[in-house]
Motif scaffolding. Sequence first.
Motif, PDB file in Angstrom:
ATOM      1  N   PHE A 170      36.385  32.034  48.916  1.00 46.35           N
ATOM      2  CA  PHE A 170      36.280  33.467  48.642  1.00 46.35           C
ATOM      3  C   PHE A 170      36.474  34.284  49.927  1.00 46.35           C
ATOM      4  O   PHE A 170      36.979  35.412  49.863  1.00 46.35           O
ATOM      5  CB  PHE A 170      34.931  33.793  47.999  1.00 46.35           C
TER       6      PHE A 170
ATOM      7  N   ILE B  27      43.594  38.138  41.915  1.00 46.71           N
ATOM      8  CA  ILE B  27      43.322  36.757  41.515  1.00 46.71           C
ATOM      9  C   ILE B  27      44.577  36.076  40.982  1.00 46.71           C
ATOM     10  O   ILE B  27      44.647  34.837  40.919  1.00 46.71           O
ATOM     11  CB  ILE B  27      42.188  36.729  40.447  1.00 46.71           C
TER      12      ILE B  27
ATOM     13  N   SER C 127      39.812  29.776  35.013  1.00 52.44           N
ATOM     14  CA  SER C 127      39.302  29.899  36.378  1.00 52.44           C
ATOM     15  C   SER C 127      39.783  31.172  37.062  1.00 52.44           C
ATOM     16  O   SER C 127      39.330  31.483  38.169  1.00 52.44           O
ATOM     17  CB  SER C 127      39.754  28.689  37.210  1.00 52.44           C
TER      18      SER C 127
ATOM     19  N   GLU D 252      36.792  37.477  38.358  1.00 53.42           N
ATOM     20  CA  GLU D 252      37.005  36.943  39.705  1.00 53.42           C
ATOM     21  C   GLU D 252      37.694  37.971  40.597  1.00 53.42           C
ATOM     22  O   GLU D 252      37.368  38.108  41.776  1.00 53.42           O
ATOM     23  CB  GLU D 252      37.850  35.661  39.621  1.00 53.42           C
ATOM     24  N   SER D 253      38.651  38.704  40.043  1.00 53.49           N
ATOM     25  CA  SER D 253      39.307  39.767  40.814  1.00 53.49           C
ATOM     26  C   SER D 253      38.316  40.843  41.229  1.00 53.49           C
ATOM     27  O   SER D 253      38.303  41.305  42.379  1.00 53.49           O
ATOM     28  CB  SER D 253      40.435  40.405  39.993  1.00 53.49           C
TER      29      SER D 253
ATOM     30  N   SER E  57      28.913  35.463  47.492  1.00 53.54           N
ATOM     31  CA  SER E  57      29.119  34.085  47.031  1.00 53.54           C
ATOM     32  C   SER E  57      27.792  33.364  46.845  1.00 53.54           C
ATOM     33  O   SER E  57      27.609  32.626  45.878  1.00 53.54           O
ATOM     34  CB  SER E  57      30.002  33.320  48.019  1.00 53.54           C
TER      35      SER E  57
END
Length: 359
Positions: free
Chosen positions: A50, A72, A264, A269-270, A296
Motif C-alpha cells: 500500500f 486500483i 481483490s 481499495e481505490s 494499513s
Amino acid sequence: MIESLARLKRHAAAPWAGAAIVALALLALPFALAAVGTAWVRITNLAILFVFLSLGLNIVVGFAGLLDLGYIAFYAVGAYVYALLASPHFNLHLPFWIILPIGAAIAALFGVLLGAPTLKLRGDYLAIVTLGFGEIVRIFLNNLSRPVNITNGPQGIARIDPFRLGELSFSRHEAWLGLEFSGPIKYYYLLLAVLLGIIVINLRLQNSRIGRAWEAIREDEIAARAMGINTRNLKLLAFAMGASFGGVAGGMFSAIQGFISPESFVLVESIMVVSMVVLGGMGNIWGVILGAVLLSFTPEILRWTVDPLQQALFGRSLIEPEVIRMLLFGLALVLIMLFRPAGLLPSAVRKRELTGRTA
C-alpha cells in the motif's frame, strides 16, 4: 573553536545515527512480529504494498494535482500481467525480473490511455472519469473468460509462481537453485529493498525540473502554460509514472498471494489508497508513507481488539466487529480532516497555502 567543531560534527552525525537506528529496527521487525504471529508479517508486507501504491498515486494527486479515483486499476493490470506470465494458466513461467518491467510498462500504457482523453478535465469531472475507468477494468477482468479464457473470470488465477532467484533449465528438466521467496519474511526484505528504490525515485522526481513543473501545473495550470511548460506531456507523464508504480506493486502482490481474482481490486481499495495520500499529506513523500502505514495497520488492530473487547464487557458481540471497525475508521478520518485538513505531515507548499487562506 575546537569545541564548536566537535559540536558541529556531533550534529552532522546525528541524522546518520538516526537512520542507522531506523534501519536496524526495520531489519529486526519481521522477527519481532513473527514471535507474535506470522499473520502480522503478512499484514506488514501488504502495508508495504500500500505504501507503493500511495507513492505512485502521490505523483498524480500530490505532485500534479490530478484527482484519480480509479488508481486500483493499474494495480490490477500489474497483478494480472504477472499472473498470466507466471502460472499454469497459459503454461508460461517467466522469471520475475522479466515480468515486473513488462507489468510496469503495460500499466504505464494504461495510464496514458486514461490520461489522454482527460487532459482538459479537472476536479469532480476528472474524479468521475477515473472512477469509471477503475470499474471498467475490473468488469473486463471479471468477464474476459469467454469465448477465449484470458483472465479465468470470477474464479481468478491460482498457483502463481513465487519469486525465484537462480533458475537453471536443462533440456527436459528444470532445477531451481538459489533463493525462493516462499515465506513472508523473505518477501519482507525484498519489498523493503524495492521500497527504498521507489522512495529514492520519488525524492529525485520531486526535486527535479519535472517535479517543479508538476507543482506549477497543480498550483495554476494557465500560468504554467504561459511560462512555457508543456502541460499536456507532463500530465501524461504523471499518469504513466504513477501507473507504473501500481503495476510493480500488483506484480509483487500476485507473487506473494499466489492467487488473484477481480474481487481483490474493488472500488473500496481505490478509496483506501486516496485516503492514505490525503491523510498523510498530499505532496509530502514521508507524510504519504505515514498515512499508508497508519491506514494499513489501524483496521487490522481494530479487527483484533473490537470483538474481544465486546466479549469481555458484554459476554457476547452486540455489533458486528466489521461494522464497529468501519465506524471508528470513518470517525478518525473525519476528525483528521477537521483538525488537520492538510494531512498529518503536509508539504511545505500545502501548509503555506492553508496558512495564507486562514490569515
